[in-house]
Structures are given as C-alpha cells and as structure tokens.
Design a protein around this motif. Sequence first.
Motif, PDB file in Angstrom:
ATOM      1  N   ASP A 104       4.762  40.342   2.310  1.00 36.43           N
ATOM      2  CA  ASP A 104       5.583  39.526   2.717  1.00 36.43           C
ATOM      3  C   ASP A 104       5.854  38.171   1.551  1.00 36.43           C
ATOM      4  OD1 ASP A 104       7.175  37.041   4.025  1.00 36.43           O
ATOM      5  OD2 ASP A 104       6.124  37.581   5.813  1.00 36.43           O
ATOM      6  N   GLU A 105       7.281  38.192   1.028  1.00 30.80           N
ATOM      7  CA  GLU A 105       7.520  37.694   0.053  1.00 30.80           C
ATOM      8  C   GLU A 105       7.397  36.045   0.376  1.00 30.80           C
ATOM      9  OE1 GLU A 105      10.495  38.821  -2.593  1.00 30.80           O
ATOM     10  OE2 GLU A 105      10.103  40.916  -2.481  1.00 30.80           O
ATOM     11  N   ARG A 106       7.306  35.624   1.707  1.00 33.30           N
ATOM     12  CA  ARG A 106       7.404  34.059   1.754  1.00 33.30           C
ATOM     13  C   ARG A 106       5.836  33.623   1.822  1.00 33.30           C
ATOM     14  NH1 ARG A 106       8.416  34.014   8.069  1.00 33.30           N
ATOM     15  NH2 ARG A 106       7.072  35.844   7.733  1.00 33.30           N
ATOM     16  N   GLN A 127       1.859  27.314   2.541  1.00 38.32           N
ATOM     17  CA  GLN A 127       1.586  28.784   2.847  1.00 38.32           C
ATOM     18  C   GLN A 127       0.743  28.974   4.107  1.00 38.32           C
ATOM     19  OE1 GLN A 127       2.586  31.364   0.071  1.00 38.32           O
ATOM     20  NE2 GLN A 127       4.165  30.080   0.776  1.00 38.32           N
ATOM     21  N   VAL A 144       2.793  28.682   7.204  1.00 39.57           N
ATOM     22  CA  VAL A 144       3.504  30.067   7.558  1.00 39.57           C
ATOM     23  C   VAL A 144       2.998  31.051   8.101  1.00 39.57           C
ATOM     24  CG1 VAL A 144       5.099  31.702   6.305  1.00 39.57           C
ATOM     25  CG2 VAL A 144       5.342  29.149   5.777  1.00 39.57           C
ATOM     26  N   LYS A 150       3.068  32.830  11.741  1.00 31.12           N
ATOM     27  CA  LYS A 150       3.475  34.347  11.760  1.00 31.12           C
ATOM     28  C   LYS A 150       2.522  35.027  12.689  1.00 31.12           C
ATOM     29  CE  LYS A 150       4.163  38.348   9.220  1.00 31.12           C
ATOM     30  NZ  LYS A 150       4.536  39.052   7.701  1.00 31.12           N
TER      31      LYS A 150
END
Length: 252
Positions: free
Chosen positions: A156-158, A209, A212, A216
């Motif tokens: 996941d590039e996030r 991070q 996030v 998720k």
Amino acid sequence: MSEQITIVAPSWKRPTTCFTHQYLPDIRYVVCESQASSYEVEGLPVWICPDSAQGSVCRVRNWILDNADTDRVLIVDDDIHFLGRWNANRHKKMNTDEAMDFIAEGFELAEQFGVRFWGINIIQDKGAYREYTPFSLNNVVLGPFGGFIKADCRYDERLPLKEDYDLSLQMLNKHRQILRINYAHYVCKQHTNKGGCASYRTISREQEQFEVLQRKWGSKIVSRDSGGSKVNRKKQQTYDINPIIRVPIAGV
C-alpha cells in the motif's frame, strides 16, 4: 536449488554503505536509472528500475513483484549482516553457504505449508524464540526479509513506513496464514543506516503512518505500545514506532 529464486534488495542513495552482497552474493540491488552508475562504479550487482519506481519503498517493492521473472522472490534489506538460528540454547551465525541453503529450504517449506509469503524472526534475542513454536502461521513478517511465492498482494503506497505490517495483514486476510520460521532471524543495520527510508523517517511521520494503518485495519488489530506500566500508572509514556499487531486468526 530446485527452483530459481530472485534475491533482491531495494537500495536508495547507499552505493557505499550497502553490504548485503558481501553475505549473499546472489543478490542484486534494485536501483533507479539516475543512481545506477554510482552503484556500478562500486562494482555492485544492480537491477535497474525506472526513476518513477523509486522514491517510495512501497513503489519499488511493487515494481520488483511486477517484474520478477521467477515465481519465488526474496526481498531483503541492503544492510543485512547475517542470518542466525537457535538450536535449543545454542546460537549459530549462518555462513553464506548455510544462508543460501536455508533460503532454498525456506521456500520449499513455504510451499509445503501452502503459503504465498514467508519470513523469519525479527530479533536475535533468545527471549523472542520459544522452542515449542519453531514455526508460526499468524505472526507478521517484516520488511528486512520476506519471501514471496507467486505474490498476489501488493504494498500500500500510503504506508511507506508501515508497509511491511500492512502487507502481512493483507496476506493473512486473503490466505489466512503466512509462515514465519521463528528459530531463524536476521541481523541488519536498519534504522541507523543513512539513505533509504531513513531519509524520510521521523517520529511525526511514524505517528501519521500508524494512524493510517490503524484506520485501515481497526484498533482491535493494530494498537500502540504506549510504554505505560499497569503496575506503575505514573510511569512516563513513550512512543514506540512499532505497532502491536493482534491477528484475529486462531493458531500459532
């Protein structure tokens, strides 16, 4: 080896400080076009990716998985000192030949377990290894050493600072198990090496991070180690950059 294995290490701005090739000579460093010459002049084995694939550990790892020409892909850090293993209370550092044999055996074992993703213990400390659980199927595998078989999940590039936790959770969610060989471990320089993720890793970004990742997967799966003590409630809390992961899948 019964099947060919692609062994690679993404590397970013570390032509003079990467050293995994000294231990695993079959490795190639995945570097972008604009940096390739600085690695080649050092005599390092490189696999050149487009500049557009670099600048994010997630993006370059996805490029590797998308472009590897073998089903078995091992992605490691570029600063691996050695692999080690425990046998009861005896510790052994694997030499290069032993490490290469172990890697091949690890892929074979993963095939036998029927998993797409495997790895090894994240710390050398004997306290992290229990003799009666040499293998586990519901623990996370972290970025410095991860083996893929026909990888069908992507980073996941996030989450360029928590990408390994997320990838493990993706694999567990989709396939219900991944293999971690607990009696073996890696030793690497990791956060202290210049370049790579260290160039953009800060406490504030780590906190962002974490949030996030937690949004998720939910707070029941991803939580923070506050450093607080249940015995001493006045103990000053600290921030641990590594989240606590509780996988809601039965087993070890």
